[in-house]
Design a protein around this motif. Structure first.
Motif, PDB file in Angstrom:
ATOM      1  N   LYS A   1      -5.177  62.438  -4.296  1.00 20.74           N
ATOM      2  CA  LYS A   1      -6.386  62.628  -3.492  1.00 20.74           C
ATOM      3  C   LYS A   1      -6.158  63.717  -2.445  1.00 20.74           C
ATOM      4  CE  LYS A   1     -10.211  60.253  -1.622  1.00 20.74           C
ATOM      5  NZ  LYS A   1     -11.311  60.872  -2.279  1.00 20.74           N
ATOM      6  N   GLN A   2      -7.151  64.581  -2.272  1.00 13.24           N
ATOM      7  CA  GLN A   2      -7.105  65.619  -1.249  1.00 13.24           C
ATOM      8  C   GLN A   2      -7.329  64.963   0.103  1.00 13.24           C
ATOM      9  OE1 GLN A   2     -10.423  66.623  -3.314  1.00 13.24           O
ATOM     10  NE2 GLN A   2      -9.730  68.536  -4.195  1.00 13.24           N
ATOM     11  N   ILE A   3      -6.386  65.171   1.033  1.00 13.59           N
ATOM     12  CA  ILE A   3      -6.526  64.507   2.329  1.00 13.59           C
ATOM     13  C   ILE A   3      -6.568  65.479   3.504  1.00 13.59           C
ATOM     14  CG2 ILE A   3      -5.541  62.335   1.526  1.00 13.59           C
ATOM     15  CD1 ILE A   3      -2.918  63.109   2.859  1.00 13.59           C
ATOM     16  N   GLY A   4      -6.262  66.752   3.255  1.00 10.71           N
ATOM     17  CA  GLY A   4      -6.305  67.713   4.346  1.00 10.71           C
ATOM     18  C   GLY A   4      -5.776  69.064   3.917  1.00 10.71           C
ATOM     19  N   THR A   5      -5.649  69.939   4.907  1.00  9.84           N
ATOM     20  CA  THR A   5      -5.091  71.273   4.672  1.00  9.84           C
ATOM     21  C   THR A   5      -4.094  71.583   5.777  1.00  9.84           C
ATOM     22  OG1 THR A   5      -6.871  72.358   5.915  1.00  9.84           O
ATOM     23  CG2 THR A   5      -7.180  72.162   3.517  1.00  9.84           C
TER      24      THR A   5
ATOM     25  N   ILE B   1      -3.339  72.518  11.225  1.00 13.27           N
ATOM     26  CA  ILE B   1      -3.379  71.375  10.303  1.00 13.27           C
ATOM     27  C   ILE B   1      -4.668  70.600  10.519  1.00 13.27           C
ATOM     28  CG2 ILE B   1      -2.051  69.920  11.890  1.00 13.27           C
ATOM     29  CD1 ILE B   1      -0.728  68.693   9.347  1.00 13.27           C
ATOM     30  N   LEU B   2      -5.217  70.102   9.408  1.00 18.16           N
ATOM     31  CA  LEU B   2      -6.434  69.303   9.469  1.00 18.16           C
ATOM     32  C   LEU B   2      -6.289  68.160   8.470  1.00 18.16           C
ATOM     33  CD1 LEU B   2     -10.031  70.535   9.649  1.00 18.16           C
ATOM     34  CD2 LEU B   2      -9.417  68.836   7.942  1.00 18.16           C
ATOM     35  N   ILE B   3      -6.412  66.957   8.964  1.00 15.87           N
ATOM     36  CA  ILE B   3      -6.412  65.769   8.113  1.00 15.87           C
ATOM     37  C   ILE B   3      -7.811  65.171   8.162  1.00 15.87           C
ATOM     38  CG2 ILE B   3      -5.437  63.459   7.706  1.00 15.87           C
ATOM     39  CD1 ILE B   3      -3.350  65.638   7.311  1.00 15.87           C
ATOM     40  N   HIS B   4      -8.390  64.907   7.005  1.00 14.27           N
ATOM     41  CA  HIS B   4      -9.711  64.302   6.941  1.00 14.27           C
ATOM     42  C   HIS B   4      -9.669  62.996   7.734  1.00 14.27           C
ATOM     43  CE1 HIS B   4     -13.240  62.303   5.320  1.00 14.27           C
ATOM     44  NE2 HIS B   4     -13.648  63.484   4.879  1.00 14.27           N
ATOM     45  N   PRO B   5     -10.688  62.713   8.554  1.00 12.65           N
ATOM     46  CA  PRO B   5     -10.682  61.510   9.403  1.00 12.65           C
ATOM     47  C   PRO B   5     -10.382  60.210   8.656  1.00 12.65           C
ATOM     48  CG  PRO B   5     -12.531  62.911   9.992  1.00 12.65           C
ATOM     49  CD  PRO B   5     -11.893  63.531   8.776  1.00 12.65           C
ATOM     50  N   GLU B   6     -10.801  60.115   7.426  1.00 14.44           N
ATOM     51  CA  GLU B   6     -10.565  58.919   6.608  1.00 14.44           C
ATOM     52  C   GLU B   6      -9.067  58.638   6.402  1.00 14.44           C
ATOM     53  OE1 GLU B   6     -11.485  57.766   1.960  1.00 14.44           O
ATOM     54  OE2 GLU B   6     -12.845  59.140   2.978  1.00 14.44           O
TER      55      GLU B   6
ATOM     56  N   GLN C   1      -6.513  59.845   8.641  1.00 12.79           N
ATOM     57  CA  GLN C   1      -5.715  60.010   9.852  1.00 12.79           C
ATOM     58  C   GLN C   1      -5.002  58.715  10.211  1.00 12.79           C
ATOM     59  OE1 GLN C   1      -8.301  61.695  12.869  1.00 12.79           O
ATOM     60  NE2 GLN C   1      -8.539  63.594  11.735  1.00 12.79           N
ATOM     61  N   GLN C   2      -3.980  58.850  11.035  1.00  9.19           N
ATOM     62  CA  GLN C   2      -3.185  57.719  11.527  1.00  9.19           C
ATOM     63  C   GLN C   2      -2.371  57.033  10.427  1.00  9.19           C
ATOM     64  OE1 GLN C   2      -3.054  57.298  14.924  1.00  9.19           O
ATOM     65  NE2 GLN C   2      -4.355  59.104  14.884  1.00  9.19           N
ATOM     66  N   ASN C   3      -2.003  57.792   9.386  1.00 10.21           N
ATOM     67  CA  ASN C   3      -1.179  57.262   8.300  1.00 10.21           C
ATOM     68  C   ASN C   3       0.150  58.000   8.168  1.00 10.21           C
ATOM     69  OD1 ASN C   3      -2.892  55.164   7.061  1.00 10.21           O
ATOM     70  ND2 ASN C   3      -4.281  56.866   6.671  1.00 10.21           N
ATOM     71  N   GLY C   4       0.439  58.927   9.097  1.00 12.56           N
ATOM     72  CA  GLY C   4       1.685  59.676   9.040  1.00 12.56           C
ATOM     73  C   GLY C   4       1.642  60.902   8.142  1.00 12.56           C
ATOM     74  N   PHE C   5       0.484  61.188   7.561  1.00 13.81           N
ATOM     75  CA  PHE C   5       0.380  62.321   6.650  1.00 13.81           C
ATOM     76  C   PHE C   5       0.575  63.662   7.367  1.00 13.81           C
ATOM     77  CE2 PHE C   5      -2.548  59.334   4.184  1.00 13.81           C
ATOM     78  CZ  PHE C   5      -1.536  58.916   3.330  1.00 13.81           C
ATOM     79  N   ALA C   6       0.008  63.795   8.566  1.00 13.97           N
ATOM     80  CA  ALA C   6       0.166  65.046   9.320  1.00 13.97           C
ATOM     81  C   ALA C   6       1.624  65.268   9.689  1.00 13.97           C
ATOM     82  CB  ALA C   6      -0.704  65.019  10.576  1.00 13.97           C
TER      83      ALA C   6
ATOM     84  N   SER D   1      -4.940  65.362  22.366  1.00 17.34           N
ATOM     85  CA  SER D   1      -3.677  64.634  22.555  1.00 17.34           C
ATOM     86  C   SER D   1      -2.981  64.298  21.242  1.00 17.34           C
ATOM     87  CB  SER D   1      -3.911  63.366  23.374  1.00 17.34           C
ATOM     88  OG  SER D   1      -4.846  62.538  22.735  1.00 17.34           O
ATOM     89  N   LYS D   2      -3.738  64.049  20.172  1.00 16.46           N
ATOM     90  CA  LYS D   2      -3.115  63.747  18.877  1.00 16.46           C
ATOM     91  C   LYS D   2      -2.306  64.944  18.363  1.00 16.46           C
ATOM     92  CE  LYS D   2      -6.499  60.378  17.215  1.00 16.46           C
ATOM     93  NZ  LYS D   2      -7.527  60.114  16.200  1.00 16.46           N
ATOM     94  N   SER D   3      -2.886  66.131  18.435  1.00 15.24           N
ATOM     95  CA  SER D   3      -2.171  67.321  17.960  1.00 15.24           C
ATOM     96  C   SER D   3      -0.988  67.655  18.865  1.00 15.24           C
ATOM     97  CB  SER D   3      -3.110  68.523  17.865  1.00 15.24           C
ATOM     98  OG  SER D   3      -3.962  68.374  16.753  1.00 15.24           O
ATOM     99  N   ILE D   4      -1.183  67.514  20.162  1.00 20.51           N
ATOM    100  CA  ILE D   4      -0.084  67.778  21.096  1.00 20.51           C
ATOM    101  C   ILE D   4       1.078  66.844  20.794  1.00 20.51           C
ATOM    102  CG2 ILE D   4       0.635  67.619  23.517  1.00 20.51           C
ATOM    103  CD1 ILE D   4      -2.202  68.737  24.220  1.00 20.51           C
TER     104      ILE D   4
END
Length: 174
Positions: free
Chosen positions: A74-78, A95-100, A102-107, A136-139
């Motif tokens: 599944k495509q989850i981001g770029t 980096i961009l993770i689709h909101p669906e 996020q918070q799974n450690g993928f980034a 704050s998430k990206s930082i």
């Protein structure tokens, strides 16, 4: 290429089948602030972009990779490299993770894979990221990967009628 394969995700080149996913994220106004976009993209324009996505990073000076969940494909981001400068051995990362997803450690995993790729394959000496001071998430993501805050661009981004500072983070290869 093993360098771009992680435990839970893979980073891969864009394919024509990614058109609908790109159309969805490029036209999501919630992402426009971080992507410095102000207008929507047509499927026609994105299709042309995909047709040229094969260009070598040394020619195009940028690289966009799709973040794909390993088990489901599944495509989850770029994740992007931009302003690639081989003469000075540096590149920017976005980096961009689709909101669906996020918070799974993928980034975290995607950034780790890309840093390794840049330092070991592209022979980059330094990477940088431009992040609004309220993101704050990206930082947190970039500081967790040892990026250091090296500067602040005051009133750099106009968003919803208010100016925001943009923080410059940098990671220099040891």
């Amino acid at each position: 290429m093993q360098t771009l394969k992680g435990e839970h995700i893979n980073l891969r080149a864009l394919e024509p089948e990614d058109l609908d996913f790109l159309y969805q994220i490029e036209n999501n106004e919630a992402f426009w602030e971080v992507s410095h976009t102000q207008t929507p993209f047509s499927k026609y324009i994105l299709k042309q972009y995909l047709e040229n996505a094969h260009l070598d990073i040394f020619e195009a000076k940028q690289l966009r990779l799709l973040i794909e969940e390993k088990s489901t494909k599944k495509q989850i981001g770029t994740i992007d490299l931009f302003d690639f400068n081989p003469s000075h051995k540096r590149a920017g990362i976005g980096i961009l993770i689709h909101p669906e997803f996020q918070q799974n450690g993928f980034a975290t995993e995607a950034l780790s894979l890309l840093i390794n790729y840049c330092f070991s394959i592209l022979d980059v000496h330094q990477l940088f990221a431009n992040i609004t001071s309220d993101n704050s998430k990206s930082i947190s993501l970039f500081t967790k990967h040892n990026f250091k805050k090296v500067g602040i661009k005051k009133d750099w981004i106009l968003s919803e009628g208010k100016f925001k500072d943009e923080v410059l983070f940098q990671l220099i290869k040891d």
